[in-house]
Design an enzyme around this catalytic site. Structure first.
Site, PDB file in Angstrom:
ATOM      1  N   SER A  14     -75.065   5.800  49.393  1.00 14.25           N
ATOM      2  CA  SER A  14     -75.626   4.522  49.829  1.00 14.25           C
ATOM      3  C   SER A  14     -76.822   4.665  50.764  1.00 14.25           C
ATOM      4  O   SER A  14     -77.553   3.709  50.981  1.00 14.25           O
ATOM      5  CB  SER A  14     -74.554   3.661  50.505  1.00 14.25           C
ATOM      6  OG  SER A  14     -74.271   4.137  51.799  1.00 14.25           O
ATOM      7  N   SER A  63     -71.075   9.596  50.168  1.00 15.82           N
ATOM      8  CA  SER A  63     -71.558   8.716  49.109  1.00 15.82           C
ATOM      9  C   SER A  63     -73.073   8.581  49.164  1.00 15.82           C
ATOM     10  O   SER A  63     -73.724   9.104  50.073  1.00 15.82           O
ATOM     11  CB  SER A  63     -70.894   7.333  49.203  1.00 15.82           C
ATOM     12  OG  SER A  63     -71.492   6.579  50.245  1.00 15.82           O
ATOM     13  N   SER A  78     -75.275  -0.040  47.787  1.00 19.73           N
ATOM     14  CA  SER A  78     -74.756  -0.021  49.151  1.00 19.73           C
ATOM     15  C   SER A  78     -73.987  -1.299  49.437  1.00 19.73           C
ATOM     16  O   SER A  78     -74.498  -2.402  49.257  1.00 19.73           O
ATOM     17  CB  SER A  78     -75.915   0.124  50.155  1.00 19.73           C
ATOM     18  OG  SER A  78     -75.448  -0.019  51.482  1.00 19.73           O
ATOM     19  N   LYS A 131     -75.260   3.277  58.256  1.00 16.04           N
ATOM     20  CA  LYS A 131     -76.277   2.420  57.638  1.00 16.04           C
ATOM     21  C   LYS A 131     -77.499   2.405  58.547  1.00 16.04           C
ATOM     22  O   LYS A 131     -77.506   2.978  59.634  1.00 16.04           O
ATOM     23  CB  LYS A 131     -75.767   0.984  57.460  1.00 16.04           C
ATOM     24  CG  LYS A 131     -74.463   0.827  56.689  1.00 16.04           C
ATOM     25  CD  LYS A 131     -74.604   1.154  55.225  1.00 16.04           C
ATOM     26  CE  LYS A 131     -73.262   0.993  54.497  1.00 16.04           C
ATOM     27  NZ  LYS A 131     -73.338   1.433  53.088  1.00 16.04           N
TER      28      LYS A 131
END
Length: 309
Positions: free
Chosen positions: A111, A109, A274, A166
Site C-alpha cells: 500500500s 504489503s 490502500s 501511511k
C-alpha cells in the site's frame, strides 16, 4: 496496510522479561550475594580452624582441599541467577532504545509502494512527535506535530494491536478533497508531475504497470501510483467511522473531509491499493507510534537501503 512487529506485541514481551530479569538481578545483588558471602565466610572459618587444629596436633593439613576453590564454589551464582543477570542489561537497553528512540518494523504489503516495498525493514523515530510511555503509548512530553507528507506509523483505529503505516495527508483543521484521483488541500489543488509507468508486483506477486506521478503535497514531493482501471473510490467499502457524518461528504467518485482537532488524515502512496482514512476514518493523536525515516534492510533488494522520502 498492517505492519507486524518482530514478535507480535514485542514491547510487552520485552517489558515482562525486563521486569523478571531485573527482579532476579536485584534479588541477587542485595540478598542472595550477601547470603553466599556469609556462607563462604563460615565455610572458610571452619576450614581455617580445622587446618590450624591439624597443624597443632602435628598432622599435615589436608592439601586436597583448596581454600580458593572452596570459596569460589560457594560464591558461584546459580545458573538461573547467572543467566538472568547477564540478560537483564541487554534486555533493558533494547527496551529503552525501542520504546523511546527507534523501533524496527517490516513492511508486509504494497500500500505504500513505490515509497516502501514489501519486505522493507524500516526504522521508526519514536521521539519525533513526543515522548510516550511504553506499552500505554501515552504522550508525556510534546516535541513536534506530524506534518503533511510525513510517513507515519500508528495504531490502527479499529484494532489497537495492529501497527499501520501511511502518509500524512491532512492535519487538524485541513479540508481534504479527493476527486478524479487528485488531492485538493484547503482549496489548493496539489500539483502532479507524470513519471514513467511503474512496473511492480502486489502481495500475490502479480506484475502490472501503474501510472506513476510525483505529488507535491504542500512542498513535500514524493511518488504515488494510480491503477488506471481502478475507480477513484470504492464507496461500498467506506465504513461508518467516528465523526464521518459531521466531517465528511462522499459521492460515488469523490469525497471531502475536514480533519477534526487532534486527528490526522492518512493515505497510502499506492492510492488504488490502500485501505486508509478514506475508508476507516481519522487517526487520533493518541494512536501515533512514530515517524518512519530509514530502510535499513531488504533481503531481496539491498539497493532499497536508505532514507525514506
Amino acid at each position: 496496510m498492517s505492519m507486524q512487529v518482530i514478535l507480535g506485541n514485542f514491547a510487552l514481551i520485552l517489558f515482562v522479561l525486563m521486569v523478571i530479569t531485573g527482579v532476579i538481578w536485584c534479588l541477587d545483588v542485595f540478598v542472595l550475594a550477601k547470603q553466599r558471602r556469609a556462607a563462604a565466610n563460615r565455610a572458610l572459618a571452619e576450614y581455617d580452624a580445622r587446618a590450624a587444629k591439624l597443624t597443632a596436633d602435628g598432622y599435615q593439613a589436608d592439601n586436597n582441599v583448596n581454600r580458593a576453590a572452596l570459596e569460589a564454589s560457594i560464591l558461584r551464582q546459580p545458573t538461573w541467577v547467572e543467566y538472568s543477570g547477564s540478560f537483564f542489561p541487554v534486555i533493558a537497553l533494547v527496551f529503552v532504545l525501542r520504546s523511546f528512540l527507534y523501533e524496527p518494523f517490516k513492511i508486509p504489503s504494497s500500500s505504500m509502494v513505490p515509497t516502501l516495498e514489501v519486505g522493507d525493514l524500516i526504522l521508526v523515530n519514536k521521539f519525533t512527535y513526543g515522548i510516550r510511555l511504553p506499552i500505554l503509548n501515552k504522550k508525556v512530553i510534546q516535541i513536534n506535530d506530524p506534518q503533511r507528507g510525513d510517513v507515519m506509523v500508528f495504531k490502527y483505529p479499529l484494532d489497537m494491536t495492529q501497527d499501520y503505516i501511511k502518509r500524512v495527508i491532512g492535519v487538524p483543521g485541513d479540508k481534504i478533497t479527493y476527486e478524479n484521483k487528485r488531492l485538493t488541500v484547503n482549496g489548493v489543488a496539489v500539483k502532479y508531475t507524470a513519471l514513467p509507468d511503474y512496473l511492480g508486483g502486489d502481495e500475490q506477486q502479480q506484475l502490472r504497470y501503474n501510472k506513476q506521478y510525483q505529488e507535491a503535497l504542500t512542498g513535500v514531493t514524493h511518488r504515488i501510483l494510480n491503477f488506471e482501471n481502478a475507480p477513484t473510490l470504492s464507496l461500498p467499502q467506506v465504513m461508518d467511522f467516528p465523526m464521518r457524518q459531521e466531517s465528511c461528504t462522499y459521492t460515488y467518485d469523490s469525497f471531502t473531509c475536514t480533519v477534526p482537532a487532534g486527528h490526522y488524515f492518512m493515505m497510502g502512496d499506492n492510492r488504488d491499493n490502500s485501505t486508509d482514512s478514506r475508508y476507516w476514518g481519522f487517526v487520533p493523536d493518541k494512536n501515533i507510534v512514530g515517524k518512519a525515516f530509514f530502510v535499513w534492510m531488504n533481503l531481496g533488494n539491498l539497493k532499497r537501503i536508505g532514507s525514506i522520502k
